[in-house]
Design a protein around this motif. Structure first.
Motif, PDB file in Angstrom:
ATOM      1  N   GLN A  39      27.085 -17.520  -7.041  1.00  0.00           N
ATOM      2  CA  GLN A  39      26.580 -16.175  -6.818  1.00  0.00           C
ATOM      3  C   GLN A  39      26.673 -15.358  -8.108  1.00  0.00           C
ATOM      4  O   GLN A  39      27.657 -15.427  -8.831  1.00  0.00           O
ATOM      5  CB  GLN A  39      27.367 -15.491  -5.701  1.00  0.00           C
ATOM      6  CG  GLN A  39      28.886 -15.521  -5.896  1.00  0.00           C
ATOM      7  CD  GLN A  39      29.638 -15.142  -4.637  1.00  0.00           C
ATOM      8  OE1 GLN A  39      29.220 -15.443  -3.523  1.00  0.00           O
ATOM      9  NE2 GLN A  39      30.774 -14.462  -4.815  1.00  0.00           N
ATOM     10  N   LYS A  46      23.405 -19.745 -13.133  1.00  0.00           N
ATOM     11  CA  LYS A  46      23.723 -20.468 -11.903  1.00  0.00           C
ATOM     12  C   LYS A  46      23.005 -21.811 -11.822  1.00  0.00           C
ATOM     13  O   LYS A  46      23.627 -22.853 -11.550  1.00  0.00           O
ATOM     14  CB  LYS A  46      23.371 -19.607 -10.680  1.00  0.00           C
ATOM     15  CG  LYS A  46      24.059 -18.257 -10.642  1.00  0.00           C
ATOM     16  CD  LYS A  46      23.715 -17.477  -9.390  1.00  0.00           C
ATOM     17  CE  LYS A  46      22.251 -17.090  -9.296  1.00  0.00           C
ATOM     18  NZ  LYS A  46      21.823 -16.149 -10.366  1.00  0.00           N
ATOM     19  N   GLU A 129      18.712 -16.302  -1.349  1.00  0.00           N
ATOM     20  CA  GLU A 129      18.592 -15.001  -0.694  1.00  0.00           C
ATOM     21  C   GLU A 129      17.225 -14.807  -0.049  1.00  0.00           C
ATOM     22  O   GLU A 129      17.037 -13.925   0.782  1.00  0.00           O
ATOM     23  CB  GLU A 129      18.842 -13.859  -1.689  1.00  0.00           C
ATOM     24  CG  GLU A 129      17.821 -13.718  -2.806  1.00  0.00           C
ATOM     25  CD  GLU A 129      18.094 -14.632  -3.980  1.00  0.00           C
ATOM     26  OE1 GLU A 129      17.295 -14.613  -4.928  1.00  0.00           O
ATOM     27  OE2 GLU A 129      19.106 -15.365  -3.959  1.00  0.00           O
ATOM     28  N   THR A 156      22.538 -17.959  -5.295  1.00  0.00           N
ATOM     29  CA  THR A 156      21.936 -16.722  -4.805  1.00  0.00           C
ATOM     30  C   THR A 156      22.361 -15.523  -5.635  1.00  0.00           C
ATOM     31  O   THR A 156      23.453 -15.503  -6.212  1.00  0.00           O
ATOM     32  CB  THR A 156      22.332 -16.476  -3.331  1.00  0.00           C
ATOM     33  OG1 THR A 156      21.735 -15.268  -2.870  1.00  0.00           O
ATOM     34  CG2 THR A 156      23.834 -16.383  -3.176  1.00  0.00           C
ATOM     35  N   ARG A 157      21.481 -14.530  -5.663  1.00  0.00           N
ATOM     36  CA  ARG A 157      21.816 -13.236  -6.267  1.00  0.00           C
ATOM     37  C   ARG A 157      22.501 -12.330  -5.258  1.00  0.00           C
ATOM     38  O   ARG A 157      23.158 -11.360  -5.626  1.00  0.00           O
ATOM     39  CB  ARG A 157      20.546 -12.535  -6.772  1.00  0.00           C
ATOM     40  CG  ARG A 157      19.870 -13.226  -7.935  1.00  0.00           C
ATOM     41  CD  ARG A 157      18.529 -12.566  -8.235  1.00  0.00           C
ATOM     42  NE  ARG A 157      17.524 -12.902  -7.248  1.00  0.00           N
ATOM     43  CZ  ARG A 157      16.318 -12.347  -7.190  1.00  0.00           C
ATOM     44  NH1 ARG A 157      15.991 -11.384  -8.043  1.00  0.00           N
ATOM     45  NH2 ARG A 157      15.449 -12.730  -6.291  1.00  0.00           N
ATOM     46  N   GLN A 158      22.289 -12.609  -3.965  1.00  0.00           N
ATOM     47  CA  GLN A 158      22.763 -11.717  -2.907  1.00  0.00           C
ATOM     48  C   GLN A 158      23.472 -12.530  -1.818  1.00  0.00           C
ATOM     49  O   GLN A 158      22.887 -12.825  -0.774  1.00  0.00           O
ATOM     50  CB  GLN A 158      21.592 -10.942  -2.307  1.00  0.00           C
ATOM     51  CG  GLN A 158      20.873 -10.033  -3.315  1.00  0.00           C
ATOM     52  CD  GLN A 158      19.600  -9.439  -2.725  1.00  0.00           C
ATOM     53  OE1 GLN A 158      18.611 -10.130  -2.523  1.00  0.00           O
ATOM     54  NE2 GLN A 158      19.630  -8.153  -2.450  1.00  0.00           N
ATOM     55  N   PRO A 159      24.724 -12.876  -2.029  1.00  0.00           N
ATOM     56  CA  PRO A 159      25.430 -13.719  -1.045  1.00  0.00           C
ATOM     57  C   PRO A 159      25.558 -13.074   0.327  1.00  0.00           C
ATOM     58  O   PRO A 159      25.662 -13.782   1.337  1.00  0.00           O
ATOM     59  CB  PRO A 159      26.808 -13.934  -1.687  1.00  0.00           C
ATOM     60  CG  PRO A 159      26.954 -12.825  -2.690  1.00  0.00           C
ATOM     61  CD  PRO A 159      25.578 -12.542  -3.184  1.00  0.00           C
ATOM     62  N   ARG A 167      28.282 -19.355   4.367  1.00  0.00           N
ATOM     63  CA  ARG A 167      29.263 -18.907   3.375  1.00  0.00           C
ATOM     64  C   ARG A 167      30.617 -19.572   3.610  1.00  0.00           C
ATOM     65  O   ARG A 167      31.322 -19.925   2.658  1.00  0.00           O
ATOM     66  CB  ARG A 167      29.406 -17.386   3.408  1.00  0.00           C
ATOM     67  CG  ARG A 167      28.143 -16.642   2.998  1.00  0.00           C
ATOM     68  CD  ARG A 167      28.468 -15.242   2.473  1.00  0.00           C
ATOM     69  NE  ARG A 167      29.206 -14.430   3.420  1.00  0.00           N
ATOM     70  CZ  ARG A 167      28.647 -13.641   4.326  1.00  0.00           C
ATOM     71  NH1 ARG A 167      27.314 -13.568   4.415  1.00  0.00           N
ATOM     72  NH2 ARG A 167      29.381 -12.917   5.146  1.00  0.00           N
ATOM     73  N   PRO A 172      33.100 -20.265  -2.995  1.00  0.00           N
ATOM     74  CA  PRO A 172      32.345 -19.322  -3.820  1.00  0.00           C
ATOM     75  C   PRO A 172      32.728 -19.407  -5.299  1.00  0.00           C
ATOM     76  O   PRO A 172      33.909 -19.431  -5.647  1.00  0.00           O
ATOM     77  CB  PRO A 172      32.722 -17.966  -3.233  1.00  0.00           C
ATOM     78  CG  PRO A 172      34.106 -18.169  -2.677  1.00  0.00           C
ATOM     79  CD  PRO A 172      34.144 -19.596  -2.182  1.00  0.00           C
ATOM     80  N   SER A 174      31.720 -17.282  -8.712  1.00  0.00           N
ATOM     81  CA  SER A 174      31.009 -16.086  -9.177  1.00  0.00           C
ATOM     82  C   SER A 174      30.597 -16.227 -10.636  1.00  0.00           C
ATOM     83  O   SER A 174      31.384 -16.678 -11.480  1.00  0.00           O
ATOM     84  CB  SER A 174      31.891 -14.842  -9.007  1.00  0.00           C
ATOM     85  OG  SER A 174      32.147 -14.598  -7.645  1.00  0.00           O
TER      86      SER A 174
END
Length: 334
Positions: A39, A46, A129, A156-159, A167, A172, A174
């Motif tokens: 993310q 990423k 996303e 994703t840009r928007q988890p 999730r 995760p 970052s």
């Protein structure tokens, strides 16, 4: 840009990833494969990190690593999908499927294939996303069914747009926007390998231009070298300081206003795919050029359209679809 992209020819190995924490987590995942949620903002590395992990983890990454960009499905027609050489062998005789069923089928088949080099298969689902909730539920079931033989990486840009069951099944990791110093270090490694003349001011100018988007910095550096033969401050300023991709954006707007929507969308596809921009970056460029190009009610109109598109991109399925909507509205207004 006709030459091979530096983002591909100089793709980093795992040890070369500039972000220490992310690199450490991914190195652990080579020894103990787990599902991952990558993310972070656009251009933070990423996708490059997922590819580096696959090369480190698999003896035959060409066969044991599968990369699926959501935009490849939801931003294209069914004919374009079924004719794509990456997917056509999965979809022969299945053109009547919905696009949701197509991507479900590709994912199931990819996850069920025995890995060529033994061990497991890695599947990257990029730009996640853009995935609707009903597809996410199907993805959850696939992850459950094939968890013993398949590692899933979700980028994703928007988890927060992912459902909790996905999730919860992923560790995760970052990615932050790289610092200017980190971007300069990556650019220096690349130009050294390319044996290109450069100076420190040129590297710093490109890093500042990209503003934390590593992909954009690499492509801007390549554009400068192809145009000027070097990456110095003066060359970078002449190439990207004043022009950048403005010519392409101007051409796209010209075509949209003339009603040549197919040509406008082709330029949009080139910006999204060949130049590696995302919808927000293109929208920012359209507004920047629009402030020079339009006045009065027309300028207010494009700002309203851009605001609508920006909202739609946070809620919808595809940057390509939503920016295309803006171009179509420009043509309709003209």
């Amino acid at each position: 840009m006709d030459a091979p992209l530096w983002t591909e020819t100089h793709a980093p190995e795992l040890a070369e990833l500039p972000q220490d924490d992310a690199r450490e987590y991914l190195q652990r995942a080579v020894e103990e494969p787990i599902n991952l949620l990558l993310q972070g903002p656009p251009g933070s590395g990423k996708t490059a990190a997922a590819r580096a992990l696959a090369r480190a983890a698999h003896d035959d990454p060409d066969n044991d690593y599968v990369e699926i960009n959501v935009a490849d499905f939801f931003g294209r027609t069914k004919t374009e999908i079924t004719n794509d050489p990456r997917f056509e062998h999965f979809l022969t005789g299945r053109s009547s499927m919905s696009k949701r069923d197509m991507i479900n089928h590709v994912l199931k088949e990819s996850a069920s294939y025995a890995p060529v080099s033994g061990g497991y298969t890695t599947i990257l689902l990029d730009n996640a996303e853009d995935v609707r909730e009903d597809f996410q539920q199907a993805l959850r079931r696939i992850m459950e069914q094939h968890h013993r033989t398949t590692q899933f990486i979700v980028a994703t840009r928007q988890p927060t747009k992912l459902i909790p069951p996905i999730r919860s099944r992923c560790f995760p990791v970052s990615f932050r926007a790289p610092t200017s110093e980190e971007t300069v270090a990556v650019l220096e490694r690349i130009v050294e390998k390319e044996a290109v003349d450069y100076d420190a001011d040129g590297l710093e100018f490109v890093a500042g231009y990209a503003d934390g988007n590593l992909r954009q910095a690499i492509l801007a550096a390549q554009t400068t070298v192809e145009d000027a033969g070097e990456l110095t401050m003066s060359a970078a300023y002449e190439t990207i300081g004043e022009v950048g991709l403005d010519d392409e954006i101007e051409s796209m707007l010209d075509d949209a206003e003339a009603g040549a929507f197919t040509d406008a969308r082709k330029t949009l596809d080139d910006l999204l795919v060949d130049e590696g921009l995302d919808g927000e970056e293109i929208l920012d460029a359209i507004l920047r050029i629009g402030r020079k190009r339009y006045q009065g009610r027309r300028l207010a109109r494009i700002h309203r359209l851009a605001a609508d598109v920006e909202f739609e991109m946070t809620e919808g399925t595809s940057d390509r679809i939503h920016v295309s909507h803006l171009l179509a509205e420009l043509g309709r207004e003209a």
